[in-house]
Scaffold this motif. Structure first.
Motif, short mmCIF file in Angstrom:
data_model
loop_
_atom_site.label_atom_id
_atom_site.label_comp_id
_atom_site.label_asym_id
_atom_site.label_seq_id
_atom_site.Cartn_x
_atom_site.Cartn_y
_atom_site.Cartn_z
N ASP A 82 1.70 3.18 3.15
CA ASP A 82 2.56 2.62 4.19
C ASP A 82 4.02 3.02 4.02
O ASP A 82 4.83 2.80 4.92
CB ASP A 82 2.48 1.08 4.19
N GLU B 147 -2.66 -3.05 6.48
CA GLU B 147 -1.65 -2.04 6.85
C GLU B 147 -0.38 -2.73 7.34
O GLU B 147 -0.44 -3.68 8.11
CB GLU B 147 -2.23 -1.14 7.95
N ARG C 176 0.89 -1.17 0.00
CA ARG C 176 0.00 0.00 0.00
C ARG C 176 0.92 1.21 0.00
O ARG C 176 1.75 1.36 0.92
CB ARG C 176 -0.88 0.01 1.25
N GLY D 106 -6.25 -4.95 -1.85
CA GLY D 106 -5.72 -4.08 -0.80
C GLY D 106 -4.40 -3.43 -1.21
O GLY D 106 -4.08 -2.35 -0.75
N ALA D 107 -3.63 -4.08 -2.07
CA ALA D 107 -2.38 -3.48 -2.54
C ALA D 107 -2.68 -2.51 -3.68
O ALA D 107 -3.62 -2.73 -4.44
CB ALA D 107 -1.42 -4.56 -3.02
N ASP D 108 -1.89 -1.44 -3.78
CA ASP D 108 -2.13 -0.49 -4.88
C ASP D 108 -0.86 -0.14 -5.62
O ASP D 108 -0.86 0.70 -6.51
CB ASP D 108 -2.80 0.79 -4.34
N PRO E 149 1.00 5.63 -5.82
CA PRO E 149 -0.02 4.58 -6.02
C PRO E 149 -0.13 4.26 -7.51
O PRO E 149 -0.10 5.15 -8.34
CB PRO E 149 -1.31 5.22 -5.50
#
Ligand code: AMP
Ligand code: MG
Length: 410
Positions: free
Chosen positions: A60, A90, A57, A105-107, A130
């Motif tokens: 993070d 997270e 992410r 959830g990952a970008d 992102p």
């Protein structure tokens, strides 16, 4: 005499694309699409990684850099052909390979070059944006989008697209069947020992290659003598075909009997004699369902008139988008004189210098000089009313296919 343009127009005006047939994609190579092709699915089908690295992410890794790495917990690994099914949370990273789907959830993907993994933690040395290194679903081919057009030739790239869409069968235009007859008392078949006063039949070979290259299906009628009864006999046995090509016997000589033989069988003559050099005595007619090209026997005239009239005719029958040859502008490297009245198609070799093409005659220009085709990249067009061209002047050059004349002088 009819002009080259008017003659070609008359030929093309009476032709339309042939019916289509379904073939498997590999047999479709070199054929012409008879259908538009739409993407039935996205390619790629899902968002996936463009790099080997870590799916994260981006939020993070705010503030991470070469001197200030941030550490994430490695919660799994995903290779191409598999998927990470849990949700990335997270502080987590998933080790990912090129082509693997992006975990939910990952970008962002951080390339492996900017990371260092130890045990189940990884340090990351950059703050990504992102979306970095993610290939989006449908970014190559969008589901529902038009990807290939009717009339396009199926080359390697088109085959790849069809395969990428999982299409195993495609609709292509049927290939026109094209009968080829060589005529002349002097002709002997290749493979026989040389006989006195004879020459080998080379036109059937150049024409067969040209037919294949243009996408037609050649049908050999062999060799016939200059004898009206024999010509009629051979021609009457012609199998079903869309085009009949004859070579030889169409000019004004005592033994030029092709026109009479064809007319006796019911051919309607549409034109005879075109204001071009080489190829002037070419005839064109319609015989039942077929169109007929009576080409002069001179080997260069035969090749050139095929390119001017028969290739475009085949292309039209195949439903190709482009029917006409390609042309470029070139500077003539030599002074060439000509008689007025006919359009000269001068075999030329092209050289590119400082962004300009220069055209030099490719060998002797006699219509019997087949060797001059070897180094010919194109045909320089010198118009009917011109008395020639002076070195340094510009002319239009019709490009010849490499598959017809080879790779020039190289
Ligand atoms: P024609 O058009 O019959 O007057 O022939 C013109 C010239 O082309 C003559 O020199 C012929 O010998 C030559 N020729 C005719 N047919 C062929 C062929 N099939 N292959 C090679 N040369 C040919
Ligand atoms: Mg002859």
């Amino acid at each position: 005499m009819i002009s080259l343009e008017a003659a070609r127009e008359k030929v093309l005006a009476r032709l339309k694309p042939l019916a289509s047939e379904e073939v498997d994609i590999l047999s479709g190579w070199g054929r012409v699409l008879a259908q538009d092709v739409y993407a039935g699915q996205n390619v790629p089908p899902v968002d996936n990684s463009a790099m080997d690295g870590y799916a994260v992410r981006a939020v993070d890794l705010k503030g991470a850099g070469p001197e200030t790495p941030l550490s994430l917990k490695v919660v799994g690994e995903v290779a191409a052909g598999t998927a990470y099914t849990a949700m990335l949370r997270e502080g987590e990273a998933v080790s990912i390979m090129t082509g693997a789907p992006i975990p939910e959830g990952a970008d962002t993907i951080v390339p492996v070059e900017y990371t260092k993994q130890a045990e189940n933690r990884v340090r990351l040395y950059l703050s990504p944006n992102p979306g970095d290194h993610i290939r989006r679903a449908g970014e190559d081919l969008r589901q529902g989008g038009l990807v290939l057009h009717k009339g396009q030739t199926v080359a390697a790239a088109q085959l790849g697209i069809l395969a990428a869409l999982g299409l195993g069968r495609i609709k292509v235009t049927k290939r026109p069947r094209i009968a080829i007859l060589a005529t002349g008392n002097e002709l002997q078949a290749v493979g026989e020992p040389p006989q006195e006063n004879r020459i080998y039949n080379s036109n059937s070979y150049t024409l067969t290659a040209q037919v294949l290259d243009a996408g037609g299906e050649p049908l050999s009628l062999g060799i016939a003598p200059d004898d009206i009864a024999k010509l009629k006999q051979v021609l009457a046995k012609t199998q079903a075909c869309q085009i009949l090509i004859t070579s030889g016997g169409v000019s004004m000589g005592k033994y030029d009997l092709m026109q009479a033989a064809l007319k006796a069988l019911g051919m309607e003559l549409i034109f005879w004699k075109i204001a071009i050099k080489p190829g002037m005595p070419t005839l064109f007619g319609r015989w039942d369902e077929k169109i007929v090209f009576g080409l002069p026997g001179n080997p260069v005239a035969s090749m050139v008139t095929f390119e001017e009239f028969i290739r475009p005719a085949i292309y039209k029958m195949l439903g190709r988008k482009q029917v006409m040859p390609d042309y470029i502008e070139a500077t003539s490297a030599e002074t060439i004189k000509k008689k007025q009245g006919r359009k000269n198609l001068v075999r030329v070799t092209l050289t590119l210098k400082d962004g300009r093409y220069y055209a030099t005659p490719a060998g002797q220009q006699g219509a019997g000089m087949l060797s001059s085709m070897l180094g010919a990249d194109g045909l320089m067009i010198l118009h009917e009313d011109s008395a020639g061209i002076t070195a340094g002047e510009t002319a239009t050059v019709q490009l010849l296919n490499k598959s017809v004349v080879g790779t020039g002088n190289a």
